[in-house]
Design a protein around this motif. Structure first.
Motif: not given
Ligand code: ADP
Ligand code: MG
Length: 376
Positions: A78-86, A111-113, A119-124, A144-148
């Protein structure tokens, strides 16, 4: 109730953050088992056909893992791109550059703690990459993780097809039809305690095998030799429960050989390594009469060849008439190559999340999606 991704219609111009289960085994920088990646495809394809701009997110083992090997694998088909960042500037730039029907893969969320710290800051930051969130990773729904659990408080959120498949596949096991039988094996009773408690409430009979049986033997005062015993104190409290069935005969590894022996006749140097085939035979009528069978946990130390009990059990459950649900990381490894997997009603691939779901009846990631239905 949670919303299904299927409710989403026209997504042209809409950025959809998809938490997918891309945490696959990597060997020498290459994906060695793509099963989970394939399971993630239906949701991705569905969103693309609706014209969405898809931003894929996942964790990859822990904070150092990279999703680049997954990118290398996916880009073959498939066509997709990747970014080395969260969720930093480069991720935002890449997300904003997406056009309808394009896919961007972010780097390992852990990779982001802030991910594990919830952490709500990261979630935002993560949520601001997109307009809608789709959780398609049931395997982390117990975390119970931010991205969940936080992202669904910030974006209208939906469950993906793989997430729903696990949820719908496992739900019948919460309130099984009677006569019901739960079979619990594996090791470390402490990790399965909540599950065992609930099984004893909801099921008519609960068979305890694998190393878990040792905890009960030890609690009864049997000689357990050099066997793995992890939760005797927990087992003690459950000894009087008449729903519990224990194997009467086990296979031990002794100084000279391995042989079957009554469970209460181990020698001091014996290692209980499997339940014997005759113990499985004794259980067979209970399995065959059950309308519902749930099975988690290998019956023996299969990694060193003690597979007979597990194999025999798998075949009997597979051929029984009742509904059967099987799951657990090691359980699935232990029955690979037996060719019985398609004979179960449902085979759960969500490991620890499955154990928690069956132990508590819900998960933080499910509750977060339920709450998110208030956001439109
Ligand atoms: P799952 O991942 O399917 O939930 P567990 O992680 O609870 O299963 O347990 C799997 C482990 O239990 C395996 O490593 C297996 O070797 C071990 N096990 C099962 N029976 C025994 C036994 N009698 N003695 C030692 N280890 C055992
Ligand atoms: Mg395991």
């Amino acid at each position: 109730m949670i919303r299904s991704v299927e409710e989403l219609r026209d997504l042209k111009g809409i950025r959809v953050l998809v938490r997918a289960s891309l945490n696959v085994p990597i060997q020498n920088g290459i994906v060695s088992d793509a099963t989970r990646l394939n399971a993630a495809l239906p949701t991705i394809h569905f969103l693309l056909t609706r014209g969405a701009r898809v931003i894929l997110a996942s964790h990859m083992s822990d904070s150092v893992g990279s999703l680049r090997p997954v990118f290398d694998h996916l880009k073959k088909t498939m066509q997709l791109s990747f970014v080395d960042d969260v969720a930093g500037t480069r991720a935002h730039t890449a997300a904003n550059a997406l056009k309808d029907g394009e896919i961007l893969l972010l780097e390992n969320l852990r990779r982001n703690a802030g991910e594990k710290a919830n952490d709500m800051g990261f979630a935002k930051e993560l949520a601001s990459l997109a307009d809608i969130f789709v959780n398609d990773d049931f395997t982390v729904a117990h975390r119970k993780h931010a991205g969940v659990i936080l992202v669904p408080t910030l974006l209208p959120s939906y469950a993906g097809f793989q997430f729903l498949k696990e949820l719908e596949g496992l739900t019948p096991a919460l309130e099984p039809k009677s006569p019901s039988l739960a079979i619990l094996g594996g090791a470390k009773l402490v990790t399965k305690m909540a599950l065992l408690q609930r099984l004893l409430e909801k099921y008519d009979r609960v068979f305890v095998g694998g190393a878990l049986a040792n905890d009960f033997y030890a609690a009864k005062g049997y000689e357990t030799g050099k066997s793995l015993v992890s939760g005797m104190d927990i087992a003690k409290k459950l000894l009087g429960n008449s729903k519990i069935i224990l194997p009467d005969e086990v296979t031990v590894l002794s100084a000279n050989d391995s042989h079957d022996t009554p469970a209460d006749e181990l020698a001091p140097n014996d290692i209980m390594s499997d339940i014997s085939v005759s113990s499985i035979r004794a259980l067979q009528p209970v399995i065959e009469q059950a309308r519902f069978v749930l099975w988690n946990g290998p019956m023996g130390h299969f990694e060193t060849g003690f597979r007979a009990g597990t194999n025999e059990l798998a075949k009997i459950i597979a051929n029984a008439k009742g509904t059967s649900i099987v799951g657990g990381g090691d359980t699935l490894s232990s029955i690979q190559n037996l060719g019985v997997e398609d004979k179960f009603e449902f085979v759960s691939t969500s490991g620890g999340a499955m154990l928690d779901f069956l132990g508590s009846g819900t998960l933080p990631g499910i509750e977060a999606l339920e709450q998110s239905t208030k956001i439109s």
